[in-house]
Design a protein around this motif. Structure first.
Motif, PDB file in Angstrom:
ATOM      1  N   ASP A  94      -4.354  -6.844  10.396  1.00 46.09           N
ATOM      2  CA  ASP A  94      -3.355  -6.053  10.530  1.00 46.09           C
ATOM      3  C   ASP A  94      -1.995  -7.026  10.988  1.00 46.09           C
ATOM      4  O   ASP A  94      -0.954  -6.721  10.472  1.00 46.09           O
ATOM      5  CB  ASP A  94      -3.657  -5.401  11.857  1.00 46.09           C
ATOM      6  CG  ASP A  94      -4.989  -4.356  11.334  1.00 46.09           C
ATOM      7  OD1 ASP A  94      -4.851  -3.574  10.369  1.00 46.09           O
ATOM      8  OD2 ASP A  94      -5.769  -4.190  12.088  1.00 46.09           O
ATOM      9  N   VAL A  95      -2.143  -7.901  11.844  1.00 42.56           N
ATOM     10  CA  VAL A  95      -1.117  -8.836  12.106  1.00 42.56           C
ATOM     11  C   VAL A  95      -0.366  -9.652  10.710  1.00 42.56           C
ATOM     12  O   VAL A  95       0.801  -9.550  10.552  1.00 42.56           O
ATOM     13  CB  VAL A  95      -1.447 -10.063  13.020  1.00 42.56           C
ATOM     14  CG1 VAL A  95      -0.367 -10.790  13.375  1.00 42.56           C
ATOM     15  CG2 VAL A  95      -1.949  -9.324  14.493  1.00 42.56           C
ATOM     16  N   LEU A 114       5.423   3.854   5.277  1.00 41.06           N
ATOM     17  CA  LEU A 114       4.572   3.084   4.251  1.00 41.06           C
ATOM     18  C   LEU A 114       3.520   4.272   3.593  1.00 41.06           C
ATOM     19  O   LEU A 114       2.925   4.948   4.239  1.00 41.06           O
ATOM     20  CB  LEU A 114       3.701   1.993   4.868  1.00 41.06           C
ATOM     21  CG  LEU A 114       4.934   0.931   5.361  1.00 41.06           C
ATOM     22  CD1 LEU A 114       3.979  -0.155   6.076  1.00 41.06           C
ATOM     23  CD2 LEU A 114       5.575   0.243   4.059  1.00 41.06           C
ATOM     24  N   PRO A 115       3.507   3.981   2.270  1.00 44.74           N
ATOM     25  CA  PRO A 115       2.364   4.856   1.602  1.00 44.74           C
ATOM     26  C   PRO A 115       0.836   4.784   1.891  1.00 44.74           C
ATOM     27  O   PRO A 115       0.913   3.586   2.502  1.00 44.74           O
ATOM     28  CB  PRO A 115       2.538   4.491   0.315  1.00 44.74           C
ATOM     29  CG  PRO A 115       3.146   3.133  -0.002  1.00 44.74           C
ATOM     30  CD  PRO A 115       3.977   2.925   1.325  1.00 44.74           C
ATOM     31  N   ALA A 116       0.177   5.463   1.889  1.00 47.30           N
ATOM     32  CA  ALA A 116      -1.198   5.248   2.516  1.00 47.30           C
ATOM     33  C   ALA A 116      -2.205   6.106   1.535  1.00 47.30           C
ATOM     34  O   ALA A 116      -1.667   7.209   1.207  1.00 47.30           O
ATOM     35  CB  ALA A 116      -1.634   5.550   3.911  1.00 47.30           C
ATOM     36  N   ALA A 125      -3.921   1.696   4.238  1.00 48.82           N
ATOM     37  CA  ALA A 125      -2.331   1.464   4.190  1.00 48.82           C
ATOM     38  C   ALA A 125      -2.048   0.282   3.273  1.00 48.82           C
ATOM     39  O   ALA A 125      -2.656  -0.675   3.249  1.00 48.82           O
ATOM     40  CB  ALA A 125      -2.027   1.426   5.530  1.00 48.82           C
ATOM     41  N   ALA A 126      -0.937   0.301   2.845  1.00 49.18           N
ATOM     42  CA  ALA A 126      -0.237  -0.950   2.162  1.00 49.18           C
ATOM     43  C   ALA A 126      -0.328  -1.917   3.134  1.00 49.18           C
ATOM     44  O   ALA A 126       0.220  -1.841   4.506  1.00 49.18           O
ATOM     45  CB  ALA A 126       0.945  -0.564   1.526  1.00 49.18           C
ATOM     46  N   ARG A 127      -0.334  -3.286   2.580  1.00 49.57           N
ATOM     47  CA  ARG A 127      -0.405  -4.481   3.535  1.00 49.57           C
ATOM     48  C   ARG A 127       0.637  -5.353   3.054  1.00 49.57           C
ATOM     49  O   ARG A 127       0.657  -6.604   3.502  1.00 49.57           O
ATOM     50  CB  ARG A 127      -1.804  -4.871   3.694  1.00 49.57           C
ATOM     51  CG  ARG A 127      -2.790  -4.081   4.427  1.00 49.57           C
ATOM     52  CD  ARG A 127      -4.001  -5.061   5.023  1.00 49.57           C
ATOM     53  NE  ARG A 127      -4.540  -4.299   6.082  1.00 49.57           N
ATOM     54  CZ  ARG A 127      -5.378  -5.012   6.839  1.00 49.57           C
ATOM     55  NH1 ARG A 127      -5.414  -6.382   6.519  1.00 49.57           N
ATOM     56  NH2 ARG A 127      -5.747  -4.293   7.764  1.00 49.57           N
ATOM     57  N   SER A 128       1.370  -5.033   2.047  1.00 45.58           N
ATOM     58  CA  SER A 128       2.538  -5.945   1.751  1.00 45.58           C
ATOM     59  C   SER A 128       3.465  -5.028   0.781  1.00 45.58           C
ATOM     60  O   SER A 128       3.305  -3.784   0.379  1.00 45.58           O
ATOM     61  CB  SER A 128       2.097  -6.936   0.776  1.00 45.58           C
ATOM     62  OG  SER A 128       1.800  -6.539  -0.742  1.00 45.58           O
ATOM     63  N   PRO A 129       4.955  -5.389   0.798  1.00 49.72           N
ATOM     64  CA  PRO A 129       5.925  -4.810  -0.023  1.00 49.72           C
ATOM     65  C   PRO A 129       5.435  -4.369  -1.530  1.00 49.72           C
ATOM     66  O   PRO A 129       5.536  -3.368  -1.828  1.00 49.72           O
ATOM     67  CB  PRO A 129       7.018  -5.551   0.199  1.00 49.72           C
ATOM     68  CG  PRO A 129       7.083  -6.551   1.205  1.00 49.72           C
ATOM     69  CD  PRO A 129       5.437  -6.537   1.435  1.00 49.72           C
TER      70      PRO A 129
END
Length: 344
Positions: A94-95, A114-116, A125-129
């Motif tokens: 998550d960090v 953010l989209p999920a 959940a998204a973890r990057s742009p």
């Protein structure tokens, strides 16, 4: 964590040209050990990622460094603290995700928006742009190409969207397929019947499915035909209606094969094509179907192409650095070849 300067010294450093210092105050002291991590490892990672200086005193964290990077670190800490306030746990992954979203060198996204993807196993959940843009395309477009290196979540997120739409009743079934061509292996030399021969190639898809729903539900839906996992050759001659179809490892298809898959689309069907153009295992001399498809239909109405890169790798941070190193090497080789070729 290494010994850091107290907040007062960090504030004085803000007088330097281009530098800045801010102090964050957190209301709930009980959440701070979770925010900071064991032995302050989360704070150490933020220092490394943003090149800033962090110091803690009580419920306050002072951040100093270049103004833009201080702002990014501030956004990251704030976003992580809000997750804890909402009762969500945070870990190293998550960090890393929050760092990617708030990186000063990447496009900034509102973390709250953010989209999920919602499945019965929870929210993904998204973890990057890049993942955020990909997830938005999966929710919006009828045909999506997800192209990028290993570890960017291309297949995982596509399967998550498929499961969410199946559970919501928006499609009647999921069809998951990939070509049985990997690293020069030939099916005829593998032991067992046809299912035993192709199952190892489909294992990543099975793993993603089991992450999205209980194992007994996966088995039940596969037995009923609501979920079908099959090699690409089994798609010929079919029309897929009211389905969510995913073609994985499309870089290992021929132009004829990928065209065959794309033309299976029927009424109410969504399609996703994923692949990594840096890992083509086709026989020498055979054209890559994914490369040709992108050159042919990118820009066609209803088609969305999402290109992910090493910044979107969500596995171990070293994986992103390995991918970047290979990309640099490929670029250098291509440049050397152009220099050796007259007229280029």
């Amino acid at each position: 964590m290494t010994q850091l300067a107290p907040p007062e010294s960090a504030t004085r450093a803000a007088a330097d040209t281009g530098s800045r210092a801010v102090t964050l105050t957190f209301a709930d002291n009980a959440l701070l050990p979770l925010l900071f991590g064991d032995h302050d490892r989360h704070l150490v990672r933020l220092e490394q990622a943003f090149g800033v200086r962090l110091s803690c005193r009580g419920n306050r964290v002072a951040i100093s460094g270049e103004a833009e990077r201080v702002e990014a670190a501030q956004m990251t800490l704030t976003a992580l603290y809000r997750r804890l306030e909402e009762g969500q746990a945070i870990d190293g992954g998550d960090v890393e995700a929050a760092i990617r979203m708030c990186d000063a060198e990447a496009p900034r996204l509102p973390l709250a928006d953010l989209p999920a993807i919602r499945t019965r196993r929870g929210m993904i959940a998204a973890r990057s742009p890049g993942q955020a843009a990909y997830m938005e395309a999966l929710a919006r477009s009828e045909l999506v190409f997800g192209v990028g290196p290993a570890g960017t979540g291309k297949t995982y997120l596509a399967v998550a969207q498929a499961v969410a739409m199946l559970q919501a009743g928006r499609v009647d079934r999921i069809v998951l397929t990939r070509p049985a061509v990997e690293a020069g292996e030939k099916l005829g030399f593998l032991p067992g019947d046809l299912k035993e021969k192709v199952d190892p190639y489909l294992r990543p898809i099975y793993d993603a499915l089991h992450d999205m729903m209980p194992g007994e539900q996966v088995l039940r839906r596969m037995n009923s035909g609501e979920i079908e996992v099959a090699p690409l050759a089994f798609m010929r001659g079919r029309t897929l209606s009211h389905a969510y179809a995913i073609l994985d490892e499309a870089q290992n298809t021929s132009p004829v094969q990928i065209k065959m898959f794309l033309t299976r689309m029927g009424e109410g069907t969504r399609m996703v094509v994923t692949g990594d153009l840096s890992q083509i295992d086709l026989p020498t001399g055979m054209k890559c179907g994914l490369h040709e498809a992108l050159a042919t239909i990118e820009g066609v109405q209803g088609v969305t192409v999402c290109r992910l890169d090493q910044r979107d790798v969500v596995r171990h941070p070293l994986v992103a650095r390995i991918v970047a190193a290979y990309e640099r090497r490929d670029t250098e080789i291509a440049a050397a070849r152009r220099a050796e070729t007259p007229g280029t």
